[in-house]
Design a protein around this motif. Sequence first.
Motif, short mmCIF file in Angstrom:
data_model
loop_
_atom_site.label_atom_id
_atom_site.label_comp_id
_atom_site.label_asym_id
_atom_site.label_seq_id
_atom_site.Cartn_x
_atom_site.Cartn_y
_atom_site.Cartn_z
N ARG A 279 0.84 -1.21 0.00
CA ARG A 279 0.00 0.00 0.00
C ARG A 279 0.87 1.26 0.00
O ARG A 279 1.91 1.29 0.67
CB ARG A 279 -0.91 0.00 1.23
CG ARG A 279 -1.87 1.19 1.33
CD ARG A 279 -2.80 1.01 2.53
NE ARG A 279 -3.63 2.19 2.76
CZ ARG A 279 -4.77 2.44 2.13
NH1 ARG A 279 -5.21 1.59 1.20
NH2 ARG A 279 -5.47 3.52 2.40
N ILE A 280 0.43 2.27 -0.75
CA ILE A 280 1.13 3.55 -0.83
C ILE A 280 0.09 4.64 -0.60
O ILE A 280 -0.81 4.84 -1.42
CB ILE A 280 1.81 3.72 -2.20
CG1 ILE A 280 2.77 2.55 -2.48
CG2 ILE A 280 2.54 5.05 -2.27
CD1 ILE A 280 3.20 2.43 -3.91
N GLU A 281 0.22 5.34 0.52
CA GLU A 281 -0.82 6.29 0.94
C GLU A 281 -0.23 7.68 1.10
O GLU A 281 0.73 7.89 1.85
CB GLU A 281 -1.44 5.83 2.26
CG GLU A 281 -2.57 6.70 2.75
CD GLU A 281 -3.19 6.16 4.04
OE1 GLU A 281 -4.14 6.79 4.54
OE2 GLU A 281 -2.70 5.12 4.54
N GLN A 282 -0.78 8.63 0.37
CA GLN A 282 -0.33 10.02 0.47
C GLN A 282 -1.03 10.70 1.64
O GLN A 282 -2.24 10.63 1.79
CB GLN A 282 -0.61 10.77 -0.83
CG GLN A 282 0.09 10.17 -2.04
CD GLN A 282 0.37 11.20 -3.10
OE1 GLN A 282 1.02 12.21 -2.84
NE2 GLN A 282 -0.09 10.92 -4.32
N LYS A 283 -0.21 11.36 2.45
CA LYS A 283 -0.72 12.09 3.60
C LYS A 283 -0.29 13.55 3.51
O LYS A 283 0.47 13.93 2.61
CB LYS A 283 -0.21 11.46 4.90
CG LYS A 283 -0.69 10.01 5.10
CD LYS A 283 -0.15 9.42 6.39
CE LYS A 283 -0.67 8.01 6.62
NZ LYS A 283 -2.13 7.98 6.88
N SER A 284 -0.74 14.35 4.44
CA SER A 284 -0.46 15.78 4.38
C SER A 284 1.03 16.09 4.49
O SER A 284 1.52 17.08 3.95
CB SER A 284 -1.22 16.52 5.49
OG SER A 284 -0.85 16.01 6.77
N ASP A 285 1.78 15.22 5.19
CA ASP A 285 3.19 15.47 5.40
C ASP A 285 4.10 14.54 4.61
O ASP A 285 5.29 14.44 4.90
CB ASP A 285 3.53 15.36 6.89
CG ASP A 285 3.17 13.99 7.47
OD1 ASP A 285 2.45 13.23 6.78
OD2 ASP A 285 3.62 13.70 8.59
N GLY A 286 3.56 13.84 3.62
CA GLY A 286 4.40 12.94 2.83
C GLY A 286 3.64 11.71 2.39
O GLY A 286 2.45 11.74 2.10
N VAL A 287 4.35 10.58 2.36
CA VAL A 287 3.79 9.33 1.86
C VAL A 287 4.11 8.21 2.85
O VAL A 287 5.24 8.12 3.34
CB VAL A 287 4.36 8.97 0.48
CG1 VAL A 287 3.65 7.74 -0.09
CG2 VAL A 287 4.25 10.14 -0.49
N GLN A 288 3.12 7.37 3.10
CA GLN A 288 3.34 6.17 3.93
C GLN A 288 3.29 4.94 3.05
O GLN A 288 2.36 4.74 2.28
CB GLN A 288 2.29 6.06 5.02
CG GLN A 288 2.46 4.81 5.90
CD GLN A 288 1.49 4.79 7.06
OE1 GLN A 288 1.61 5.58 7.99
NE2 GLN A 288 0.53 3.88 7.02
N VAL A 289 4.31 4.10 3.16
CA VAL A 289 4.42 2.87 2.39
C VAL A 289 4.28 1.69 3.35
O VAL A 289 4.99 1.63 4.37
CB VAL A 289 5.77 2.80 1.66
CG1 VAL A 289 5.96 1.43 1.00
CG2 VAL A 289 5.86 3.92 0.61
#
Length: 481
Positions: A279-289
């Motif tokens: 999973r690759i999730e864009q958040k307000s402060d970057g990206v979580q993998v």
Amino acid sequence: MLGEKTDLVTRGAGEKDTVSRRTFLVKATATTVAASTITGCSLGNVGGGPDYDVIVIGGGMAGVSAARETAKAGLRTVLLEARNRLGGRTYFAPFGDHKVELGANYLYWLQPHIWAEVNRYQLDIVDTPAAVAPDRWIYLKNGKPVEADIATLWPKVDKALTDYCGMSRDVFPRPYDTFFSDTWKQYQNLTIQDRIDQLNLEEDVRINVNAIWSIMSHAACKEGGFLEMLRWWANLGSNSIDFNNACSRYKLKDGTISLIEAMINDGNTEVRTSMPVKRIEQKSDGVQVTAENGQTLTARKVIIAAPLNTWTDFEFEPALSAVKLRTSKERHVGNGNKLHVKTKTNLGNIFLTADDSFGPLQYGYTESSGPEGTTLLSYGLDGSFDVNNLDTVQEMLRTFIPDLELEATFGYQWSFDPFSKGTWCTLRPHQFALIPELQKPEGNIHFASADIATMWRGWMDGGIEMGVSTGQLIAKELVKA
């Protein structure tokens, strides 16, 4: 038998989709010949921010070159590779008493990105002249082998190839600026076969022109886009000599892994293998993998350097653009087999061809030959062909050379590898116009696959082009910030 090293990807056609990413990874960890993995230093999560500045997903030429660029710029970088080895769709592995390339391997001095890397790291090149100067040429006609009169047939085939690409300079006046001219639009709906049919070739010439273009595209000629092959021709100065040399002559003496390792060492890049991403999730402060094992990492930027055909296997939040998702799901057409065989007798410098109606082989030639036998390299369109079954391969080659006896065979079935889902990229006719959209970043996610390269799409050079340009773009943005 040597084929046991890759039995994890030897399946019947009906079983192709049953090989899960997790199952493949478990078996690969146990059986695949691993390349060296070099792990550099990581600053980790400094000051409570993201774990990294950049996460690169995919450890082929594109991913490794991208990671080198960002790491050398001083950015905290980690490279995640799903397999237990680096190299992506390159794979340098033992075959008998020497090593062979099971994936991409050829390069040329008219491919500027990879040639720059060869010079940068002072890597040695070896020549395989038999591929472009055979003593014998056997091709299939109506299912039967025909011994060609090379002096008569080759000039006809050469002229047909030149005529086939006769408009290359008009369509691509600046080959490395694909969309500089709009002339390409009048050819964008043509398949490779459509263009062959326009030439009204005599049968023996048609068979071999079809064989050449089908193996260059690694697909039936009715599937691949004409513009893909025309662009190759234009990139090489629109002549058959450079075309032949680029496609089947020069390779790295110490294998593609020598370049991969040189770039990893140069960047002192942190590498994590056996780590497929889920999973690759864009958040307000970057990206979580998030990896398939549940581990999560965060970064300011993510680079997707995995093959185009695999993009739909990642869970993106928010979802990727409709064009990217649709194209990945549809896939490019590059798919088939590549195998190395050792014969018990000396065949000399031999060349084998068949049109795309004969799936197991379209293009085969001598790599080395001597009193102890001949090593042949063979390419075909049938991705389910059992490249590691000695009897099956021997029977196939006896279609060309009756009574031929083999000593060994060795290949890798890329279509069954869930982290590639095919071989090198050849776009379908309607996909050609989509390249600018496929290259476009989405938020903090960038795309750097060789499959979307501007210059040498589907080649190692294309992977390095995309890796270097994307890595430098991100480095410029983040270092300035």
